[in-house]
Design a protein around this motif. Structure first.
Motif, PDB file in Angstrom:
ATOM      1  N   LEU A 169      13.451  -0.736   9.644  1.00 50.79           N
ATOM      2  CA  LEU A 169      13.379  -2.019  10.332  1.00 50.79           C
ATOM      3  C   LEU A 169      13.408  -3.108   9.277  1.00 50.79           C
ATOM      4  N   ALA A 170      14.382  -4.008   9.371  1.00 48.61           N
ATOM      5  CA  ALA A 170      14.485  -5.150   8.455  1.00 48.61           C
ATOM      6  C   ALA A 170      14.394  -6.420   9.287  1.00 48.61           C
ATOM      7  N   GLU A 202      11.642  -5.269   4.556  1.00 47.00           N
ATOM      8  CA  GLU A 202      12.304  -4.014   4.916  1.00 47.00           C
ATOM      9  C   GLU A 202      11.258  -2.905   4.908  1.00 47.00           C
ATOM     10  N   ILE A 203      11.138  -2.192   6.039  1.00 44.73           N
ATOM     11  CA  ILE A 203      10.214  -1.068   6.177  1.00 44.73           C
ATOM     12  C   ILE A 203      11.075   0.174   6.382  1.00 44.73           C
ATOM     13  N   THR A 204      11.056   1.082   5.422  1.00 43.40           N
ATOM     14  CA  THR A 204      11.975   2.219   5.438  1.00 43.40           C
ATOM     15  C   THR A 204      11.216   3.530   5.329  1.00 43.40           C
ATOM     16  N   VAL A 231       8.666   3.095   2.288  1.00 39.07           N
ATOM     17  CA  VAL A 231       8.774   1.996   1.331  1.00 39.07           C
ATOM     18  C   VAL A 231       8.789   0.669   2.085  1.00 39.07           C
ATOM     19  N   VAL A 232       7.954  -0.258   1.650  1.00 35.69           N
ATOM     20  CA  VAL A 232       7.943  -1.619   2.174  1.00 35.69           C
ATOM     21  C   VAL A 232       8.396  -2.540   1.049  1.00 35.69           C
ATOM     22  N   ARG A 233       9.456  -3.290   1.304  1.00 33.36           N
ATOM     23  CA  ARG A 233      10.020  -4.184   0.286  1.00 33.36           C
ATOM     24  C   ARG A 233      10.074  -5.597   0.853  1.00 33.36           C
ATOM     25  N   ASP A 234       9.400  -6.520   0.188  1.00 37.35           N
ATOM     26  CA  ASP A 234       9.357  -7.923   0.598  1.00 37.35           C
ATOM     27  C   ASP A 234      10.058  -8.780  -0.443  1.00 37.35           C
ATOM     28  N   VAL A 235      10.935  -9.653   0.028  1.00 40.08           N
ATOM     29  CA  VAL A 235      11.581 -10.657  -0.826  1.00 40.08           C
ATOM     30  C   VAL A 235      11.242 -12.017  -0.229  1.00 40.08           C
ATOM     31  N   PHE A 236      10.650 -12.908  -1.036  1.00 42.15           N
ATOM     32  CA  PHE A 236      10.114 -14.140  -0.457  1.00 42.15           C
ATOM     33  C   PHE A 236      10.329 -15.343  -1.366  1.00 42.15           C
ATOM     34  N   ALA A 237      10.257 -16.513  -0.737  1.00 45.52           N
ATOM     35  CA  ALA A 237      10.303 -17.782  -1.462  1.00 45.52           C
ATOM     36  C   ALA A 237       9.486 -18.799  -0.690  1.00 45.52           C
ATOM     37  N   LEU A 238       8.557 -19.464  -1.379  1.00 47.87           N
ATOM     38  CA  LEU A 238       7.750 -20.514  -0.775  1.00 47.87           C
ATOM     39  C   LEU A 238       8.351 -21.872  -1.114  1.00 47.87           C
ATOM     40  N   ASP A 239       8.165 -22.829  -0.215  1.00 47.11           N
ATOM     41  CA  ASP A 239       8.676 -24.178  -0.446  1.00 47.11           C
ATOM     42  C   ASP A 239       7.908 -24.879  -1.558  1.00 47.11           C
ATOM     43  N   ALA A 285      -1.684 -14.038 -10.344  1.00 48.97           N
ATOM     44  CA  ALA A 285      -1.361 -15.418 -10.710  1.00 48.97           C
ATOM     45  C   ALA A 285      -0.619 -16.065  -9.547  1.00 48.97           C
ATOM     46  N   PRO A 286      -0.729 -17.396  -9.396  1.00 50.17           N
ATOM     47  CA  PRO A 286       0.030 -18.068  -8.337  1.00 50.17           C
ATOM     48  C   PRO A 286       1.518 -17.771  -8.472  1.00 50.17           C
ATOM     49  N   VAL A 287       2.171 -17.583  -7.344  1.00 47.83           N
ATOM     50  CA  VAL A 287       3.581 -17.216  -7.343  1.00 47.83           C
ATOM     51  C   VAL A 287       4.294 -17.959  -6.221  1.00 47.83           C
ATOM     52  N   GLN A 288       5.535 -18.380  -6.477  1.00 52.03           N
ATOM     53  CA  GLN A 288       6.301 -19.117  -5.476  1.00 52.03           C
ATOM     54  C   GLN A 288       7.457 -18.300  -4.917  1.00 52.03           C
ATOM     55  N   LEU A 289       7.943 -17.346  -5.683  1.00 56.63           N
ATOM     56  CA  LEU A 289       8.995 -16.458  -5.186  1.00 56.63           C
ATOM     57  C   LEU A 289       8.882 -15.121  -5.888  1.00 56.63           C
ATOM     58  N   GLY A 290       9.449 -14.088  -5.256  1.00 54.66           N
ATOM     59  CA  GLY A 290       9.356 -12.780  -5.881  1.00 54.66           C
ATOM     60  C   GLY A 290       9.845 -11.680  -4.971  1.00 54.66           C
ATOM     61  N   THR A 291       9.758 -10.455  -5.481  1.00 55.81           N
ATOM     62  CA  THR A 291      10.067  -9.234  -4.744  1.00 55.81           C
ATOM     63  C   THR A 291       8.913  -8.267  -4.967  1.00 55.81           C
ATOM     64  N   TRP A 292       8.290  -7.844  -3.883  1.00 50.80           N
ATOM     65  CA  TRP A 292       7.150  -6.937  -3.957  1.00 50.80           C
ATOM     66  C   TRP A 292       7.480  -5.647  -3.221  1.00 50.80           C
ATOM     67  N   GLU A 293       6.892  -4.545  -3.694  1.00 53.20           N
ATOM     68  CA  GLU A 293       7.155  -3.260  -3.063  1.00 53.20           C
ATOM     69  C   GLU A 293       5.888  -2.414  -3.009  1.00 53.20           C
ATOM     70  N   TRP A 294       5.696  -1.765  -1.888  1.00 51.19           N
ATOM     71  CA  TRP A 294       4.635  -0.781  -1.693  1.00 51.19           C
ATOM     72  C   TRP A 294       5.268   0.527  -1.267  1.00 51.19           C
ATOM     73  N   ARG A 295       4.603   1.631  -1.606  1.00 57.35           N
ATOM     74  CA  ARG A 295       5.141   2.955  -1.256  1.00 57.35           C
ATOM     75  C   ARG A 295       4.004   3.831  -0.738  1.00 57.35           C
ATOM     76  N   VAL A 296       4.229   4.468   0.419  1.00 63.46           N
ATOM     77  CA  VAL A 296       3.243   5.358   1.017  1.00 63.46           C
ATOM     78  C   VAL A 296       3.767   6.782   0.948  1.00 63.46           C
ATOM     79  N   THR A 297       2.935   7.695   0.431  1.00 64.08           N
ATOM     80  CA  THR A 297       3.274   9.110   0.419  1.00 64.08           C
ATOM     81  C   THR A 297       2.135   9.896   1.056  1.00 64.08           C
ATOM     82  N   ALA A 298       2.493  11.016   1.659  1.00 64.29           N
ATOM     83  CA  ALA A 298       1.480  11.839   2.338  1.00 64.29           C
ATOM     84  C   ALA A 298       0.758  12.719   1.335  1.00 64.29           C
TER      85      ALA A 298
END
Length: 244
Positions: A114-115, A134-136, A144-152, A231-244
């Motif tokens: 789901l994206a 993106e939740i894959t 895998v959860v992958r977030d790409v973001f940008a704050l104003d 640290a404060p962040v305005q844009l980036g790409t974050w990833e989390w991974r779940v394994t059993a």
């Protein structure tokens, strides 16, 4: 796999006809649904048919539940739904306009995904320009959860969290979810949530459960695992991974 197009809910698991491995349920939608929680972009995970990362659900219904103060109740707030960001205390807002955008579902023998864009689920004071998630589920491997973001504009604090009935501890770049017994002598799942320790501080918060209805589901507490950038962040790409 099941995809509910009208409500934008994905349900998928590793193996057909078996609870072995990982189970995923994830949602887009909007924040004026029937019995709504502010939870656009949230998801839950089970491991071998047992709860790992959960939605708390609801407490016993009261007048407040169906009043203008509904979203003062913690279980309705996006801050208590899986990895939904809060920006200097600003969470998702209720209402039909606060919705997922650019929602895309796909599934095949190897994966289900789901994206979606969740920025529109937040009010202007979040200063959120874009947040694509993106939740894959990679069958037989991981989630895998992958977030790409940008704050104003920069904010001082972004907080994201997951809820679990498991015993949990942080070890290096992993949150270890260990089996625990909860309400009705049931047992939780077990698994690992991996993150980037150079990006995040992590701490655990115990959420006591005193409501009888919720206590019958989860017992005396849930654990909240909270991620905050170092640290404060305005844009980036974050990833989390779940394994059993």
């Amino acid at each position: 796999d099941v995809w509910f197009d009208d409500t934008q809910v994905l349900v998928a698991r590793d193996h057909e006809g078996s609870t072995a491995g990982l189970f995923l349920a994830a949602k887009g939608g909007h924040n004026a649904e029937s019995h709504n929680h502010n939870d656009v972009g949230s998801f839950i995970v089970y491991s071998d048919g047992k709860p790992l990362i959960v939605d708390a659900g609801v407490e016993t219904y009261t007048r407040k539940t169906f009043s203008p103060q509904r979203y003062e109740i913690w279980t309705m707030q996006s801050a208590y739904h899986t990895l939904l960001p809060t920006f200097d205390g600003v969470m998702q807002a209720p209402g039909r306009a606060f919705a997922a955008r650019d929602v895309r579902y796909s599934a095949d023998a190897e994966s289900a995904q789901l994206a979606l864009e969740i920025a529109a689920a937040y009010p202007p004071e979040a200063h959120l320009g874009a947040w694509t998630r993106e939740i894959t589920l990679q069958r037989g491997k991981d989630l895998v959860v992958r977030d790409v973001f940008a704050l104003d504009q920069p904010v001082q604090c972004i907080a994201l969290s997951v809820l679990t009935p498991c015993a949990a501890r942080v070890a290096g770049d992993q949150v270890l979810f260990e089996p625990a017994v909860f309400a009705g002598d049931r047992q939780t799942g077990a698994g690992v949530l991996s993150f980037d320790p150079q990006v995040f501080d992590v701490h655990l918060v115990s959420i006591p459960i005193t409501d009888a209805r919720m206590g019958g589901v989860w017992g005396s507490q849930l654990l909240q695992v909270v991620f905050t950038p170092r640290a404060p962040v305005q844009l980036g790409t974050w990833e989390w991974r779940v394994t059993a």
